[in-house]
Every structure is written in C-alpha cells, then in structure tokens.
Motif scaffolding. Structure first.
Motif, PDB file in Angstrom:
ATOM      1  N   HIS B  98       0.831  -1.202   0.000  1.00 41.58           N
ATOM      2  CA  HIS B  98       0.000   0.000   0.000  1.00 41.58           C
ATOM      3  C   HIS B  98       0.867   1.254   0.000  1.00 41.58           C
ATOM      4  O   HIS B  98       0.497   2.285  -0.564  1.00 41.58           O
ATOM      5  CB  HIS B  98      -0.970   0.002   1.177  1.00 41.58           C
ATOM      6  CG  HIS B  98      -0.336   0.187   2.521  1.00 41.58           C
ATOM      7  ND1 HIS B  98       0.054  -0.845   3.322  1.00 41.58           N
ATOM      8  CD2 HIS B  98      -0.012   1.322   3.193  1.00 41.58           C
ATOM      9  CE1 HIS B  98       0.575  -0.373   4.435  1.00 41.58           C
ATOM     10  NE2 HIS B  98       0.548   0.932   4.378  1.00 41.58           N
ATOM     11  N   ARG B 102       0.969   4.341  -2.812  1.00 40.32           N
ATOM     12  CA  ARG B 102       0.927   5.763  -2.450  1.00 40.32           C
ATOM     13  C   ARG B 102       2.018   6.568  -3.133  1.00 40.32           C
ATOM     14  O   ARG B 102       1.851   7.760  -3.362  1.00 40.32           O
ATOM     15  CB  ARG B 102       1.092   5.931  -0.939  1.00 40.32           C
ATOM     16  CG  ARG B 102       0.010   5.292  -0.153  1.00 40.32           C
ATOM     17  CD  ARG B 102      -1.070   6.272   0.255  1.00 40.32           C
ATOM     18  NE  ARG B 102      -2.071   5.587   1.048  1.00 40.32           N
ATOM     19  CZ  ARG B 102      -1.919   5.340   2.333  1.00 40.32           C
ATOM     20  NH1 ARG B 102      -0.828   5.737   2.957  1.00 40.32           N
ATOM     21  NH2 ARG B 102      -2.873   4.692   2.983  1.00 40.32           N
ATOM     22  N   THR B 180      -5.414   5.264  -9.462  1.00 39.46           N
ATOM     23  CA  THR B 180      -4.521   5.644  -8.373  1.00 39.46           C
ATOM     24  C   THR B 180      -3.507   6.692  -8.812  1.00 39.46           C
ATOM     25  O   THR B 180      -2.647   7.082  -8.039  1.00 39.46           O
ATOM     26  CB  THR B 180      -3.738   4.429  -7.829  1.00 39.46           C
ATOM     27  OG1 THR B 180      -2.854   3.962  -8.831  1.00 39.46           O
ATOM     28  CG2 THR B 180      -4.671   3.312  -7.407  1.00 39.46           C
TER      29      THR B 180
ATOM     30  N   GLU C 213      -4.857  -3.652  -0.680  1.00 35.39           N
ATOM     31  CA  GLU C 213      -3.516  -3.184  -0.355  1.00 35.39           C
ATOM     32  C   GLU C 213      -2.818  -2.642  -1.580  1.00 35.39           C
ATOM     33  O   GLU C 213      -2.110  -1.632  -1.513  1.00 35.39           O
ATOM     34  CB  GLU C 213      -2.708  -4.321   0.264  1.00 35.39           C
ATOM     35  CG  GLU C 213      -3.104  -4.564   1.693  1.00 35.39           C
ATOM     36  CD  GLU C 213      -2.285  -5.652   2.334  1.00 35.39           C
ATOM     37  OE1 GLU C 213      -1.470  -6.273   1.636  1.00 35.39           O
ATOM     38  OE2 GLU C 213      -2.472  -5.863   3.535  1.00 35.39           O
ATOM     39  N   GLY C 216      -3.483   0.914  -2.211  1.00 32.51           N
ATOM     40  CA  GLY C 216      -3.024   1.938  -1.301  1.00 32.51           C
ATOM     41  C   GLY C 216      -3.682   1.920   0.070  1.00 32.51           C
ATOM     42  O   GLY C 216      -3.507   2.847   0.847  1.00 32.51           O
ATOM     43  N   ILE C 217      -4.428   0.862   0.387  1.00 32.47           N
ATOM     44  CA  ILE C 217      -5.087   0.806   1.688  1.00 32.47           C
ATOM     45  C   ILE C 217      -4.209   0.021   2.658  1.00 32.47           C
ATOM     46  O   ILE C 217      -3.878  -1.131   2.409  1.00 32.47           O
ATOM     47  CB  ILE C 217      -6.464   0.119   1.562  1.00 32.47           C
ATOM     48  CG1 ILE C 217      -7.374   0.964   0.676  1.00 32.47           C
ATOM     49  CG2 ILE C 217      -7.098  -0.084   2.923  1.00 32.47           C
ATOM     50  CD1 ILE C 217      -8.684   0.299   0.358  1.00 32.47           C
ATOM     51  N   ALA C 218      -3.867   0.682   3.767  1.00 29.59           N
ATOM     52  CA  ALA C 218      -3.069   0.001   4.792  1.00 29.59           C
ATOM     53  C   ALA C 218      -3.998  -0.883   5.588  1.00 29.59           C
ATOM     54  O   ALA C 218      -4.437  -0.551   6.687  1.00 29.59           O
ATOM     55  CB  ALA C 218      -2.407   1.039   5.679  1.00 29.59           C
ATOM     56  N   SER C 219      -4.301  -2.072   5.063  1.00 33.72           N
ATOM     57  CA  SER C 219      -5.420  -2.855   5.582  1.00 33.72           C
ATOM     58  C   SER C 219      -5.287  -3.178   7.064  1.00 33.72           C
ATOM     59  O   SER C 219      -6.279  -3.181   7.794  1.00 33.72           O
ATOM     60  CB  SER C 219      -5.567  -4.147   4.773  1.00 33.72           C
ATOM     61  OG  SER C 219      -4.456  -4.982   4.989  1.00 33.72           O
TER      62      SER C 219
END
Lengths: 290, 287, 358
Positions: B98, B102, B180, C213, C216-219
C-alpha cells in the motif's frame, strides 16, 4: 516433585488429546471445515459409552467401538443433510453451521442427561502399575494404546486404501477429484463420519477417565483446535504430535507456582495465539492433508 | 538472422510504439541484483535492469521464468531475498504494497482481483480514493468516471465486479490501477484470455496510457502485442535476464529463440539462412 | 453514494447511459430513516407500564446493539470475530466495579468504553494478523480465556460474581432508553461510516484484501480501527447491563453463545448493511421470546436450529435477499412486471443457495 509421575501423566494425557484432535484434523484438512461441533460429538460419544456401560454392562473399551459406530452414523447424516449444502459457501457460513449444530447437540444432550457429572467406574479403574512413587494406571495405558492404534489405522486407511486415497484426492482438489469419478458428496459424508467416529472414540475414552458433563464440550473443541494448530494439518501423526505437545503444556504449566487449576482455557488460548503468531502453519505440518 | 544490435528501425509489424517520444532517459525504477528464493530455488536470480521514465518496457520469457515474481517484487507483495529496488532514487525494497501504491506504483494481477461485490464504478473509485493522491469522495467519483471513459467502460459502470467477463475484468484491473494516478504501471499478463480483437484493443489502450505520461511495465506472452507496445524488451529465463534490447533485436536474438523454442529450433533458424525474419515464424508458433 | 448493498440495488440501466444511480444512492438514507423510525416506535414500550414487556424489549434492543457493534468488524470488514462478547463482559465489570467503589454511573460507562477500546487495540494488534478460521477461533479463545481469568482471579467478587445495589424501580425505563439511544447512535454511526472514506476502505478489504492493499489501503490498521469501533457500543451495552441486572458472573457476561448470537442476528438481517443487524435482532429475539413464553426451555436448541436454517437457506441475510430478488440483471428484465421480476429473482436466489452446496 515426582518427575516420573509428571512424564507418565503427560504421555497418557497426550494419547487422549491425540484422539480428541485427530478427527477434527481430518475434517479440517480434507474439507476445510473447522468443526465447532467436534466437542459436542465427543460428549455424545462419552454418553454412548456411559449408557452402554450402565445399561448394557458393556466394558468401556468395547464401548469405544460402540461409540464409534453410533457417531459414524450420526456424522454421516449431519454431513449429508446439512454441511454438504454449504460447503462451497464462504467459510463463515460453515463455521456458523457447525456452531449451530454444536449448540443444538449440547442442548439436546442436556435435555436427556441433565447437567450432572457422569463417569464410568469400572472394577479395574483404579488398578495400575506401581513403579516406586510413580503410578501407571492400566486403563490410561490402554487408552494411549488405542489412540496410537487409531492414529496409525487412519493413516494406513488414507494412504493405502482406494477409498482413503479418494479422500486425500478430494482434499487436495475437489473438482479434479470429481472429474476422476469420485462421488464428492459421499466422500465428504464418509470423511465427516470418520471424524465423528474418532470423536466418539475420544468420548468413550473420556468417559472412563474423567467425570464429564455436557458443558465440557466447547473446551474440547478449543483444545482440538489448539492441538491441530500446534501439530499442523499434514497427517494423523501430526495430530498425535500436537496432542503430545498440548498435553505437555497442560501438565507442566499448572505446576508453576501461582498458577493452579481452573486455567485450562487460558493456557490453551495462550498457547494457541503464540503459535499462530509465530508459526501460522503449525509447528510440524503443512497446510493441507497430503 | 544473427543477433545484430544495430537495427533501430521500425519493423514492418505496425506503427512505432508511442513511448519513444516521451522517454527522457532518466531511470524511474531501478532493480539492482534482485533475487527471490522460495525454498532453495531462485525464482528471480540476480536480476538487474532499469525502467526509464516515460517508456514502455516489455518483459517476456517462457512460462515459469519468474516474470510474475518480478512484478511481485516491484509491487511489494514479495520481499527480495537479496538486492535492492529503487523508485525515483528512493530505496523501496522494504515498503509494503500500500505504501508503494501511495508513491505511484500501481499493478494489475495476473488473475484479475476485482472487488467482487462492488460495481465497476465503485471498484475504480476505491483506486482513486486511496492511491497516490488524497482525494475526497466527490473528487474520486469524478476521477473514476473519467478513467472509465478512458478505458471505454463507462457503459458498464454499474455492473457488479464479480459478474464481469474475463476481458472486462482485465479492463477493470487497468482502470482501477489507473485511478490511483500511478507514475509506474505494472501490467501482469493483462492480455491472457483475450481474443484477437481484444488484444488489439488492449494494445491501443496501453499506448494511450503511456502517451499520457505513465511509465508502463508490460509482462506478456503475446509477442505480437509486446512488439506493438514496447520501447524496449527484457527477456527473462530461469529468473535471470538473458536479453534487454529493442523489440526487433530481442526477438531475433538466438538465445531468446532458444529459450522459447529450444536449441534445435535455434539451430534450424541459423541453417535456414538470412533474409527470413524469425518473428514471422514465431507468429505462427508462439504469438 | 454509499458502499452498502442498499446502495447497490441498481440495475445496469434500461438504456446504457441512464444509470439509476441517483435513486439508489439515497437507499442508505432511507434505510437509516426506517431504522430510526423502528426505534422510535419501540420507544413507546415503557408507556404501557408493563414491567415484563419492558424487560423483554430491553433485552431485545440490547442484542440489537451487540449485533450492530459486531457489524463493524464482521460485516464491513468481513472478519468473523466470534469473541466480541469479551467487550460486553469487560464493560460490565468496569461499570460494576466503579459502581461498587461509589463512582457515578456515567463515569463507569466512560471507563468501560475506554477499557474495551484499549483492549481491542492491544488484542487486535496480534490477532488481526490472522485470517479466516484462525482469526475467528483466536477471538473465541480471547473471550473464553478472559472469562476464565476473571473467574479465577475473583475479580469483582468471589468467582467473579459481582452485585451492585439495585437501581430504583423508577429508573428502569432509563436503561431501556439507554439501549434504544445507543442503538440509534450506532445506527447513525454505521450510516455515516458507510458513506465515508474509512467505510470504503473496510469494504474494499472485505471484498479483496490483497487488491485493497495494492490500491493503497493500509489494511492492517483499518482492521484494527474497525475492531476498536466494534468494541465501543458492545462495551457500553455491557455497562448498561451491569447496572440493570444488578448482578452477574463471568458465565453470563462472557457467554460465548452471546457472541455467536450477535453474529447470527447480523447475519440474519444482512451483515455489512446499515439496517440488517437491527432488523435481524428484532426479528430473532422477538421470536425467541415468544418461544420461551410458551414454555419452550431449549433456548440454545432454538438458537442452534435457527443458525442451521439460516446458514443453509439464507446465507446472505434478509436485506440482501430482498435486494437480490428485486434486482433485474438483464436489459430486457428491467421492463418486466414486478411479479415477473420477483419470480425470476427467487429463482436466482434458489440457484445461489444451491451453488453453495456440494
């Protein structure tokens, strides 16, 4: 501190725990079902042996066979009628289903037998070999032998017979097995029935050795889970190894000053979480039956 | 035809890949000595390469060569056993997936992984919400609609992800990754399972994406398609790099031919003599 | 636009360029309003001056709250926690101990909240690294172990048996309103969550954690946060219960079958929906009460049987069932009559249920 007695206790307890977990491990390994009703089935097995003993005067060791037969039938029916209908659903569904079965079975058992503690007291119950300060009860040795025999027997069945191979194949790849001509519904029913029968055996053993009541069921389910996590899912021997490890923890940890009885579940859970975090695939086994 | 690395001319298989104009030469992604072992076997073996800003790099190799493992290393789902991965000069080898999303690395999965219970639009919105930019829901919705139009899925916006066809799932993967706002897009065999015309559409889409400024890494089996999109091609075999060059040079490199078709075929090619472009043979056999 | 199934009750559009998004996107609001209206209707109960009825409905609403709390981790994130009763128990003991030391009730509730959320954080950190079966059993183990620990350590009283001085009779409706208010707050909170960025992340994790994830999701941290969120209403409910019941012991407030019951309720109504847990709670608990009134003593048997039936025939829950039945899936189908659509929908659901089987 009598180390000899501790070791004897540990080994004999380990055999019992192996019996508790090996059916559970089979069901999980082949069908990916965590059978939350395993403890309930064990308790049913205990009551079957109890009734066989008190009503029909059947010796508890023979009672093991009786329990296994009765639980085999019960297990087959459960799988065919209920679990086979949800086996492709997300795991939460089967999880809930087996928990529902667990609740139902325990409640029914309570209805018939009340919550009183029961136990089987045979004439030879107290007899044992006395080696100095160490006492080796005969009946517990018998149980250990039966447990090892069952584990070995299951292993042989799975690896050497055609039906056993079909079970293993279904566990590895259900759809491929289906294409090979395996009747999945029946194989699953057989697998669960065997798992239930093994639970029945454990229950019959339990009845001989400890007083039991319906409310003990969930403790045994949790124990089975921990044992399987400890030993891994690979083969029936892994359940035996896990059972030994778990018995070690249960024998030794209460001896620590400050800790006493009444902490069984805390110990079980503590061991469980530790193992899951450190080695999620279990200490010994692989992720599926092979 | 023997390996001759002095042929930077466009081949006869179609218009030149679009990335050539925007590549400015600086490395966006550097892979230095990357190794990934599973047990004893190295799936990726001391691989070193770099991807230049603005280009489209194709990665080919026989099955099991380690292409998907490489994508996993770049995307963050796998940690390298050895070696370093640098993105824009920064060491990202220890970053979680993740975190990589970003900073601008987006990937698709070889087997498409849609958010099955959500519809197409929601799938893409999630990409927009949590990707490189910190958007509000309203902004993300606008970005999603825009991306869906770019990939040509605006008519299917309300279909449920789990019920899409294979081709649509793949397109959704790309759309979601695009949302994204990536600087580097990793496409892991995005064309597998597509028929001929779908492959052409995919090639077109990748070119459009690249010309909009996104650096693209394309792992593919379909050599014809790789030729159609790539500025350069990297060939992997048994986890190691065996060639890295312009598409035409790579496709006529005997080591590459040998890796795909075996030694005997490579020898046959040599004996067959010059004048016959090997990729013509390949079109029948491989692409 | 909300990310719950209520908002997904759309058709692909009878013409491709006309999505019915604007209508569907307000479903979440309607469902919230329906829920609040239901609670408003229920709040009339004390006016009947029937203590037995008040008692029954207090429990019913309490279970609704438990199911709503579970919904955060189990419904939205899709992580089947089977030990959430531990927060209930912690809340009960926190309030019980505070009351017995002379502290005011509201302070006890606050402490209950803080302790439970903190516990959720600390326990969540290791446990949320697990998935599926392992996570479920680990949470179950936590609940069992904490209950056992409380009993063994004689917390609150010998064997963990704790009693507080009873509230006055006039105060009893306050607990009822307390639960109703708690349920309403949790309902609104669920609605807000479903439309928030945080809620989107949770749902993404549920649908496909690996893809989430990659997007971009910090699960991990989202999961921990959801777990803490699920602890909050559960603990306050436990605190309310402690004072209302005036006495309890570990086997009551750490009872694992409560844990499973709250899962069943959310399941029955529709896990991950706004209205589902509330509906499921009211429906099941009311039915359960009717059974016990008619002399049926096997509560667990009923629960077990219900679970079996629900998991076999209603695995998606009631709300999703309704929505699935109503949803046209073909362009032609969008123009069909109501009745035809329902029949086709039922057939579709039947196929879905059959597809769960061997």
């Amino acid at each position: 501190m009598d180390y000899g007695q501790i070791i004897v206790n540990w080994l004999l307890l380990g055999g019992f725990y192996a019996a508790v977990a090996v059916g559970f491990s089979l069901i999980w390994g082949i069908m990916n079902i965590v059978n939350l009703a395993q403890g309930a089935l064990i308790i049913v097995g205990a009551y079957v042996a109890y009734v066989a003993f008190t009503k029909f005067h059947i010796d508890p060791f023979i009672g093991i066979i009786v329990s296994m037969a009765v639980l085999f039938i019960i297990g087959w029916v459960i799988q065919y009628v209920a679990i086979n209908r949800v086996i492709r659903a997300p795991f939460l569904v089967t999880f809930m289903l087996t928990f529902g079965l667990d609740l139902l079975i325990i409640d029914l058992v309570q209805l018939f037998f009340t919550t009183d503690l029961r136990s089987i007291n045979t004439s030879y119950g107290g007899a044992g070999l006395q080696l100095g300060p160490t006492r080796i009860p005969y009946d517990r040795v018998g149980i250990l032998l039966v447990a090892v025999l069952l584990t070995w027997g299951l292993n042989e069945f799975l690896s050497r017979t055609r039906t056993g191979n079909a079970i293993l194949a279904t566990g590895m790849d259900r759809d491929a097995a289906r294409l090979m001509g395996v009747n999945i519904a029946r194989i699953y029913a057989l697998t669960f029935a065997i798992g239930a029968a093994l639970a029945g055996a454990a229950g019959a053993m339990l009845a001989q050795v400890y007083p039991f009541a319906p409310s003990d069921a969930n403790t045994y389910t949790l124990d089975a889970f921990v044992i399987v996590v400890l030993g891994g899912l690979g083969t029936p021997w892994a359940a035996l190894a896990g059972g030994m490890l778990f018995a070690l923890a249960e024998t030794v940890l209460p001896l620590i000053p400050g800790v006493g009885p009444g902490y069984e579940n805390v110990i079980a859970f503590g061991v469980l979480v530790l193992v899951l975090i450190v080695r999620p695939t279990g200490l010994l086994g692989k992720a599926f039956y092979a | 035809m023997s390996s001759d690395s002095s042929r930077p001319m466009a081949s006869d298989a179609g218009p030149a890949p679009t990335g050539a104009g925007s590549a400015n030469g600086s490395a966006l992604l550097e892979i230095i000595g990357a190794t990934k072992r599973f047990g004893g076997l190295p799936a990726v073996d001391n691989l070193t390469c770099s991807v230049r800003q603005g280009e489209t790099l194709g990665i080919i190799g026989p099955n099991g060569a380690g292409k998907s493992t490489l994508i996993g290393l770049i995307g963050g789902s796998l940690a390298p056993t050895a070696g370093v991965i640098r993105f824009d000069g920064q060491d990202i080898s220890r970053l979680a997936p993740h975190q990589r999303a970003r900073i601008g690395i987006a990937r698709t999965f070889q087997v498409a992984q849609p958010f099955a219970g959500l519809n197409v639009r929601e799938n893409v919105i999630i990409g927009a919400l949590f990707g490189r930019r910190n958007l509000s829901r309203a902004e993300a919705a606008r970005v999603a609609d825009d991306v869906l139009e770019r990939v040509g899925m605006e008519n299917k916006a309300y279909l449920i992800g789990g019920q899409l066809t294979v081709a649509d799932r793949k397109r959704l993967e790309v759309a979601r990754a695009l949302a994204t706002a990536p600087r580097l897009l990793l496409l892991d065999e995005v064309m597998s399972g597509l028929n001929g015309s779908e492959v052409m559409q995919a090639v077109e889409l990748i070119r459009r994406i690249n010309s909009s400024g996104v650096t693209v890494l394309v792992v593919e089996h379909i050599l014809r398609a790789i030729k159609g999109v790539s500025d350069r091609v990297l060939v992997i075999h048994h986890g190691a790099k065996i060639a890295e060059d312009l598409p035409d040079n790579v496709l006529s490199d005997p080591r590459v031919i040998e890796a795909y078709l075996g030694q005997r075929y490579a020898q046959q090619q040599q004996q067959a003599g010059a004048g016959q472009a090997p990729e013509e043979e390949w079109k029948g056999g491989l692409a | 636009m909300a990310i719950t199934p209520e908002a997904n009750a759309t058709s692909p559009g009878s013409k491709p360029s006309l999505p019915k998004e604007s209508r569907a996107s307000r479903m979440w609001l309607w469902n919230t309003i329906i829920g609040l209206v239901l609670l408003a209707i229920i709040s009339i109960i004390p006016l009947f001056n029937d203590p037995a009825m008040l008692h029954t409905w207090t429990l019913i609403v309490m279970f609704c709250v438990l199911a709503q709390g579970w919904n955060f981790i189990g419904g939205f994130v899709g992580y089947a926690a089977f030990g959430n009763v531990v927060f209930f128990g912690l809340g009960s003991y926190a309030v019980g101990i505070m009351l017995n030391s002379g502290k005011p009730f509201w302070l006890g509730l606050l402490v209950a909240l803080v302790i439970a959320v903190l516990f959720a954080f600390l326990v969540g950190l290791p446990i949320l690294r697990l998935r599926g079966h392992y996570f479920a059993i680990a949470t179950l183990g936590v609940a069992v172990a904490v209950g056992e620990l409380v009993a063994a350590r004689d917390i609150g009283g010998s064997g963990g048996l704790l009693s507080v001085h009873p509230p006055t009779l006039a105060e009893l409706p306050l607990f009822f309103y307390g639960f109703v208010g708690l349920s309403a707050i949790t309902l609104v909170g669920t609605a807000v969550l479903s439309r928030s960025k945080f809620g989107y992340a949770l749902v993404a994790i549920r649908e496909n954690e690996q893809a989430a994830e990659a997007m971009g999701i910090a699960s991990y941290w989202y999961k921990v946060a959801a777990f803490m969120l699920s602890a909050a209403p559960t603990a306050i409910a436990g605190g309310l219960y402690a004072y209302w019941a005036t006495g309890f012991d570990p086997t009551t407030v750490f009872d694992v079958s409560y844990s499973v019951e709250m899962v069943l309720l959310a399941f029955l109504g529709g896990a991950g929906t706004i209205l589902g847990p509330l509906l499921g709670g009211i429906a099941f608990e009311y039915m359960s009460y009717q059974f016990s009134v008619s002399g049926f003593t096997l509560h667990n048997s009923l629960l077990g049987l219900s679970i079996i039936i629900v998991t076999i025939f209603l695995p998606q829950g009631f709300i999703r069932l309704v929505q699935e039945v109503m949803r046209p899936t073909s362009l032609a189908g969008a123009d069909d009559s109501y009745w035809l659509r329902i029949r086709e929908g039922l057939r579709r659901v039947q196929r879905f249920i059959a597809s769960n089987g061997v």
